[in-house]
Design a protein around this motif. Structure first.
Motif, PDB file in Angstrom:
ATOM      1  N   GLY A  39      40.273  53.559  47.129  1.00  0.00           N
ATOM      2  CA  GLY A  39      40.057  52.144  47.438  1.00  0.00           C
ATOM      3  C   GLY A  39      40.513  51.224  46.329  1.00  0.00           C
ATOM      4  N   PHE A  40      40.998  51.791  45.231  1.00  0.00           N
ATOM      5  CA  PHE A  40      41.413  50.993  44.074  1.00  0.00           C
ATOM      6  C   PHE A  40      42.528  50.015  44.440  1.00  0.00           C
ATOM      7  N   ILE A  41      43.439  50.442  45.309  1.00  0.00           N
ATOM      8  CA  ILE A  41      44.554  49.591  45.726  1.00  0.00           C
ATOM      9  C   ILE A  41      44.048  48.380  46.502  1.00  0.00           C
ATOM     10  N   TYR A  42      42.984  48.571  47.282  1.00  0.00           N
ATOM     11  CA  TYR A  42      42.465  47.513  48.141  1.00  0.00           C
ATOM     12  C   TYR A  42      41.436  46.628  47.444  1.00  0.00           C
ATOM     13  N   GLY A  43      41.115  46.938  46.202  1.00  0.00           N
ATOM     14  CA  GLY A  43      40.122  46.139  45.491  1.00  0.00           C
ATOM     15  C   GLY A  43      38.700  46.444  45.899  1.00  0.00           C
ATOM     16  N   HIS A  44      38.484  47.574  46.590  1.00  0.00           N
ATOM     17  CA  HIS A  44      37.128  47.979  46.983  1.00  0.00           C
ATOM     18  C   HIS A  44      37.006  49.476  46.719  1.00  0.00           C
ATOM     19  N   ILE A  45      36.422  49.830  45.597  1.00  0.00           N
ATOM     20  CA  ILE A  45      36.403  51.220  45.141  1.00  0.00           C
ATOM     21  C   ILE A  45      35.246  51.983  45.775  1.00  0.00           C
ATOM     22  N   ILE A  46      35.578  53.081  46.434  1.00  0.00           N
ATOM     23  CA  ILE A  46      34.550  53.886  47.112  1.00  0.00           C
ATOM     24  C   ILE A  46      34.340  55.237  46.442  1.00  0.00           C
ATOM     25  N   SER A  47      35.265  55.638  45.555  1.00  0.00           N
ATOM     26  CA  SER A  47      35.155  56.948  44.915  1.00  0.00           C
ATOM     27  C   SER A  47      36.072  57.007  43.703  1.00  0.00           C
ATOM     28  N   LEU A 143      33.344  36.727  45.502  1.00  0.00           N
ATOM     29  CA  LEU A 143      34.357  37.510  46.202  1.00  0.00           C
ATOM     30  C   LEU A 143      35.545  37.840  45.307  1.00  0.00           C
ATOM     31  N   VAL A 144      35.513  37.358  44.068  1.00  0.00           N
ATOM     32  CA  VAL A 144      36.602  37.644  43.143  1.00  0.00           C
ATOM     33  C   VAL A 144      36.364  39.027  42.568  1.00  0.00           C
ATOM     34  N   THR A 145      36.955  40.032  43.199  1.00  0.00           N
ATOM     35  CA  THR A 145      36.597  41.417  42.874  1.00  0.00           C
ATOM     36  C   THR A 145      37.772  42.212  42.318  1.00  0.00           C
ATOM     37  N   ASN A 146      38.491  41.614  41.374  1.00  0.00           N
ATOM     38  CA  ASN A 146      39.594  42.336  40.740  1.00  0.00           C
ATOM     39  C   ASN A 146      40.573  42.908  41.763  1.00  0.00           C
ATOM     40  N   ALA A 147      41.019  42.070  42.665  1.00  0.00           N
ATOM     41  CA  ALA A 147      41.900  42.533  43.730  1.00  0.00           C
ATOM     42  C   ALA A 147      43.238  43.035  43.208  1.00  0.00           C
ATOM     43  N   LEU A 148      43.624  42.601  42.014  1.00  0.00           N
ATOM     44  CA  LEU A 148      44.931  42.967  41.486  1.00  0.00           C
ATOM     45  C   LEU A 148      44.848  43.874  40.258  1.00  0.00           C
ATOM     46  N   LEU A 149      43.787  44.636  40.134  1.00  0.00           N
ATOM     47  CA  LEU A 149      43.616  45.513  38.972  1.00  0.00           C
ATOM     48  C   LEU A 149      44.724  46.547  38.829  1.00  0.00           C
ATOM     49  N   PHE A 150      45.322  46.932  39.944  1.00  0.00           N
ATOM     50  CA  PHE A 150      46.355  47.969  39.883  1.00  0.00           C
ATOM     51  C   PHE A 150      47.577  47.488  39.098  1.00  0.00           C
ATOM     52  N   ILE A 199      44.216  34.260  50.135  1.00  0.00           N
ATOM     53  CA  ILE A 199      45.043  33.586  49.134  1.00  0.00           C
ATOM     54  C   ILE A 199      44.177  33.175  47.939  1.00  0.00           C
ATOM     55  N   LYS A 200      43.006  32.628  48.220  1.00  0.00           N
ATOM     56  CA  LYS A 200      42.112  32.207  47.139  1.00  0.00           C
ATOM     57  C   LYS A 200      41.649  33.415  46.319  1.00  0.00           C
ATOM     58  N   LEU A 201      41.430  34.526  46.993  1.00  0.00           N
ATOM     59  CA  LEU A 201      41.004  35.745  46.311  1.00  0.00           C
ATOM     60  C   LEU A 201      42.059  36.202  45.314  1.00  0.00           C
ATOM     61  N   PHE A 202      43.317  36.264  45.760  1.00  0.00           N
ATOM     62  CA  PHE A 202      44.399  36.670  44.865  1.00  0.00           C
ATOM     63  C   PHE A 202      44.642  35.622  43.783  1.00  0.00           C
ATOM     64  N   GLU A 203      44.536  34.355  44.180  1.00  0.00           N
ATOM     65  CA  GLU A 203      44.742  33.277  43.211  1.00  0.00           C
ATOM     66  C   GLU A 203      43.730  33.385  42.063  1.00  0.00           C
ATOM     67  N   ALA A 204      42.481  33.677  42.415  1.00  0.00           N
ATOM     68  CA  ALA A 204      41.432  33.783  41.409  1.00  0.00           C
ATOM     69  C   ALA A 204      41.555  35.048  40.573  1.00  0.00           C
ATOM     70  N   SER A 205      42.270  36.051  41.080  1.00  0.00           N
ATOM     71  CA  SER A 205      42.437  37.311  40.357  1.00  0.00           C
ATOM     72  C   SER A 205      43.632  37.283  39.408  1.00  0.00           C
ATOM     73  N   ILE A 206      44.439  36.253  39.508  1.00  0.00           N
ATOM     74  CA  ILE A 206      45.609  36.136  38.639  1.00  0.00           C
ATOM     75  C   ILE A 206      45.173  35.841  37.204  1.00  0.00           C
ATOM     76  N   ARG A 207      45.795  36.529  36.251  1.00  0.00           N
ATOM     77  CA  ARG A 207      45.423  36.348  34.856  1.00  0.00           C
ATOM     78  C   ARG A 207      46.618  36.046  33.951  1.00  0.00           C
ATOM     79  N   TYR A 208      47.790  36.356  34.393  1.00  0.00           N
ATOM     80  CA  TYR A 208      48.941  36.288  33.500  1.00  0.00           C
ATOM     81  C   TYR A 208      49.916  35.173  33.837  1.00  0.00           C
ATOM     82  N   SER A 209      49.633  34.409  34.859  1.00  0.00           N
ATOM     83  CA  SER A 209      50.526  33.315  35.231  1.00  0.00           C
ATOM     84  C   SER A 209      49.737  32.236  35.941  1.00  0.00           C
ATOM     85  N   LYS A 210      50.307  31.053  35.994  1.00  0.00           N
ATOM     86  CA  LYS A 210      49.675  29.958  36.713  1.00  0.00           C
ATOM     87  C   LYS A 210      50.050  30.046  38.182  1.00  0.00           C
TER      88      LYS A 210
END
Length: 400
Positions: A39-47, A143-150, A199-210
């Motif tokens: 689930g790491f790719i989807y931002g919801h880790i199950i295992s 809901l900002v759950t590290n959607a782009l951690l990968f 869109i807001k979820l990904f926008e809030a997960s962005i860390r390296y660009s505006k």
């Protein structure tokens, strides 16, 4: 069992897992499939894809994210160089994060030179999985759950291959993801209530660009030539598929869009078919657990999340909390009264005051000492009957 919220958890993680060369993936496709299954790719880790199972009952989501990020980075480290030594991985991971210096990401100020490499990495990961506090405070969404951690994993692999992170790599991949998601949502024949939220979820997960709301209009105008690694391409296709899934059905135009994306990326159609199926199976099975798909009233969602956090804190400190309550005779009497009648205002104030004093003795319950923390005391009181000795729980009394 490891505790990701206390120092030394990384060393204990590797000591418990005892990874072997046979246990790590050396094939990119296999590696990616295993990561996706967690689930790491989807931002919801199950295992976790680990040698030994890890019990996460009672863990916070951030703690799960910490272990998942560490484990996935380590698997990426083992992927190409066939080196399974934890100490070598930790040194490389610290060097990698030291090279990032993303905008507004000031975790390095918190890292003291005297720390060992593993403790330094713990501090880095702890800061990395923190969600955007300003977004949470603004709309109570949680809901900002590290959607782009990968993205960290992809950048780490680039670092391992080239000895450094390619210039503007992090910014370019984030912008590409946002552009793909935006275009994918345009393709959808049926709009859903989750589209803007995604869109807001990904926008809030962005860390390296505006975040730039002026996006490209078609796939052909995106500079995909920058991405040559199959892991990057797999991830971009999966992210697009996740965006299209929100209405729970993939239409022909949407399937065509994914295959067009795969063609541009030089990825076989068979991967697209597998991506669609995997995404559907995963989200269908775990939809009720994914906050993104259960977002309705933001204030209620915030309250539910807060309640769960308080319950977890209380459960972890149950024995100590019970001891403190038992030692407070007046509080015990008032709590006993509360099981038979409603307390008056004066008694309620006494209960809150004494509970607040008890919370001072339990470090992880410091949340109650913050401004407004007393508002959470009713939640604590609500669960007190479950924590008291069985003699005070009428539901456990045996019938005579």
């Amino acid at each position: 069992m490891i505790n990701p919220s206390t120092s030394g958890w990384i060393d204990k993680f590797f000591a418990e897992q005892k990874f072997s060369k046979e246990a790590v993936s050396t094939d990119i496709a296999v590696f990616y499939q295993k990561v996706r299954n967690t689930g790491f790719i989807y931002g919801h880790i199950i295992s976790f894809d680990t040698s030994k199972p890890i019990e996460t009952k009672g863990w916070f989501k951030e703690e799960i994210s910490k272990v998942a990020l560490l484990n996935t980075l380590y698997a990426s480290f083992c992927l190409d160089n066939h080196d399974i030594r934890a100490e070598n991985f930790i040194k490389q991971a610290v060097a990698f994060y030291n090279q990032m210096h993303p905008q507004g990401f000031n975790l390095f100020k918190k890292i003291l030179p005297k720390n060992s490499p593993s403790l330094t990495l713990e501090k880095i990961i702890d800061e990395r999985v923190q969600t955007n506090d300003s977004i949470i405070n603004k709309n109570f969404s949680h809901l900002v759950t590290n959607a782009l951690l990968f993205i960290d994993v992809l950048a780490f692999r680039q670092y391992l291959i080239h000895g450094q992170i390619p210039e503007k790599y992090l910014q370019k991949i984030e912008e590409t993801i946002i552009n793909i998601v935006t275009i994918a949502l345009r393709v959808k024949s049926k709009k859903s209530q989750y589209d803007d939220l995604l869109i807001k979820l990904f926008e809030a997960s962005i860390r390296y660009s505006k975040f730039n709301k002026v996006s490209v209009q078609s796939l052909e105008t995106i500079q995909f030539s920058y991405f040559t690694n199959d892991l990057e391409k797999y991830y971009l296709i999966d992210i697009a598929g996740m965006a299209l899934w929100s209405d729970e059905k993939i239409e022909n135009d949407e399937i065509y869009f994914l295959h067009s994306l795969a063609e541009i990326l030089s990825i076989q159609d068979s991967f697209v078919d597998e991506s669609i199926q995997s995404t559907h199976l995963f989200i269908s099975k775990h939809k009720k657990e994914i906050p993104y798909f259960n977002y309705s009233n933001p204030v209620k969602h915030f309250y539910d999340q807060t309640t769960q956090s308080v319950v977890t804190l209380i459960s972890r400190n149950k024995n100590r909390l019970i001891k403190e309550i038992v030692q407070s005779k007046e509080l015990m009497i008032l709590l006993t009264y509360s099981t038979r009648r409603d307390l008056d205002e004066k008694e309620k104030k006494k209960v809150k005051k004494q509970l607040l004093e008890i919370c001072k003795t339990v470090p992880s319950l410091a949340i109650f000492l913050l401004p407004g923390g007393s508002l959470l005391l009713p939640i604590l009181i609500k669960f007190i009957p479950q924590l008291l000795p069985s003699a005070f729980n009428e539901n456990l009394e045996e019938n005579e």
